[in-house]
Design a protein around this motif. Structure first.
Motif, short mmCIF file in Angstrom:
data_model
loop_
_atom_site.label_atom_id
_atom_site.label_comp_id
_atom_site.label_asym_id
_atom_site.label_seq_id
_atom_site.Cartn_x
_atom_site.Cartn_y
_atom_site.Cartn_z
N LYS A 256 6.63 74.86 59.75
CA LYS A 256 6.53 75.77 58.60
C LYS A 256 6.93 77.19 59.00
O LYS A 256 7.69 77.85 58.30
CB LYS A 256 5.06 75.83 58.12
N LYS B 81 10.43 79.27 57.89
CA LYS B 81 10.35 80.55 57.18
C LYS B 81 11.17 81.62 57.92
O LYS B 81 11.95 82.35 57.32
CB LYS B 81 8.89 80.97 57.06
N ASP C 137 6.10 78.58 48.77
CA ASP C 137 5.01 78.68 49.74
C ASP C 137 3.80 77.82 49.37
O ASP C 137 2.98 77.50 50.20
CB ASP C 137 4.57 80.14 49.91
#
Ligand code: CDP
Ligand code: CDP
Length: 221
Positions: free
Chosen positions: A22, A26, A74
Motif C-alpha cells: 500500500k 502510493k 484510499d
C-alpha cells in the motif's frame, strides 16, 4: 515508463506484504492490487450461501458468477456482487475457509484473469502468494517477504487486538500455521519464491525500514 511498472510481493501470512504494498504503491503512483482480498470474497460468498466448501465444482461455479470489484481510492472498499464486504472478509471464519477455496484450480483461473485485467490498467504493486511465479511472471521486480512464524502471528494478533477482536495469540498462531501449510502444499500455484525474487526477512524490521529498503531496491534497479 513508471506507469507500467509491475512490482510483485509474495510471502506467507503476516509477513507485511499488504502494509508495504500500500505504501509503496502510493509513493510510486501505482495501483495496489490485493489478490488475497479476491480469494477472501469467494470464501465469504461460499459461507454466506452455505454452499458445501468441499464441493469443488460448486465452489468454482460460485467464483465464476461472483462480481468482485475494488475501489482504488484510499478507502479501499471491496465489493461482492454490489455488497460492501471490506470488513466481513477479514473475519476468522473467512480466514479459516479461504485457503480451501484458493486451492481449487477453477477458482484460481477466474481470479487470475481478474488480476491480470487489473494489471492492464497501468502500473501495479500486487501482493499475494503466486504473483511472481504465475500471475505476473514478467514483473519488473519481485519480492518475497518472510518473518519467523512467531513474529508473523504476533503482528496479526496485535492487529486484531487493536481492532477489538477477542482472540488469543494461540488461536491466531494455529490458524495462520494451518493456512500457510495449505498454501504451501497445494498443487496449483503453491506459495514459494519465484527464482528471480528478492527474499527479505522482515523479522525485527520496522515498517519504515522495510519501506525504505524496498523503495531503494525498486529505484536502484
Ligand atoms: O493478509 P493475509 O496474509 O492474512 O492473507 P491474504 O493475502 O488476504 O490471503 C488470504 C488467502 O488467500 C491466502 O492464505 C491464500 O490461501 C489465498 N491467496 C492465494 O492463494 N493466492 C494469492 N495470490 C493470494 C491469496
Ligand atoms: O499482508 P500480510 O499478511 O503479509 O501482512 P500485513 O497485513 O501487511 O501485516 C500484518 C501486521 O504486521 C500489520 O498490522 C502490520 O502493521 C504489521 N507489521 C509490522 O509490525 N512490522 C512490519 N515490518 C511489517 C508489518
Amino acid at each position: 515508463q513508471q506507469q507500467a511498472l509491475q512490482i510483485a510481493i509474495d510471502g506467507p501470512a503476516g509477513a507485511g506484504k499488504s502494509t508495504i504494498a500500500k505504501i509503496a504503491a502510493k509513493q510510486l503512483g501505482l495501483f495496489y492490487v490485493d489478490t488475497g482480498a479476491m480469494y477472501r470474497v469467494i470464501a465469504y460468498k461460499v459461507l454466506k450461501n452455505r454452499a458445501p466448501i468441499d464441493d469443488e465444482s460448486m465452489v468454482s461455479q460460485i467464483a465464476k458468477s461472483t462480481v468482485v470489484v475494488f475501489d482504488h481510492s484510499d478507502k479501499r472498499i471491496v465489493w461482492c456482487d454490489g455488497e460492501d464486504v471490506t470488513q466481513e472478509i477479514r473475519c476468522p471464519e473467512v480466514s479459516r475457509a479461504v485457503s480451501v477455496v484458493a486451492a481449487y484450480p477453477g477458482v484460481r483461473e477466474r481470479l487470475v484473469e481478474l488480476q491480470r485485467m487489473e494489471a492492464e490498467r497501468g502500473g501495479v504493486v500486487m501482493d499475494g502468494r503466486d504473483i511472481g511465479t504465475y500471475v505476473l511472471p514478467e514483473a519488473d521486480i519481485k519480492f518475497f517477504l518472510t518473518a519467523t512464524p512467531e513474529e508473523r502471528a504476533r503482528r496479526r494478533w496485535m492487529e486484531l487486538q487493536k481492532a477489538g477482536k477477542d482472540v488469543t495469540y494461540q488461536e491466531v498462531a494455529i490458524d495462520m500455521a494451518e493456512r500457510d501449510r495449505l498454501d504451501t502444499e497445494r498443487e496449483v500455484s503453491p506459495l514459494k519464491p519465484a527464482k528471480d525474487a528478492i527474499i527479505l526477512d522482515t523479522t525485527g524490521l520496522s515498517i519504515e525500514e522495510l519501506v525504505s529498503k524496498i523503495l531503494a531496491l525498486v529505484q536502484g534497479g
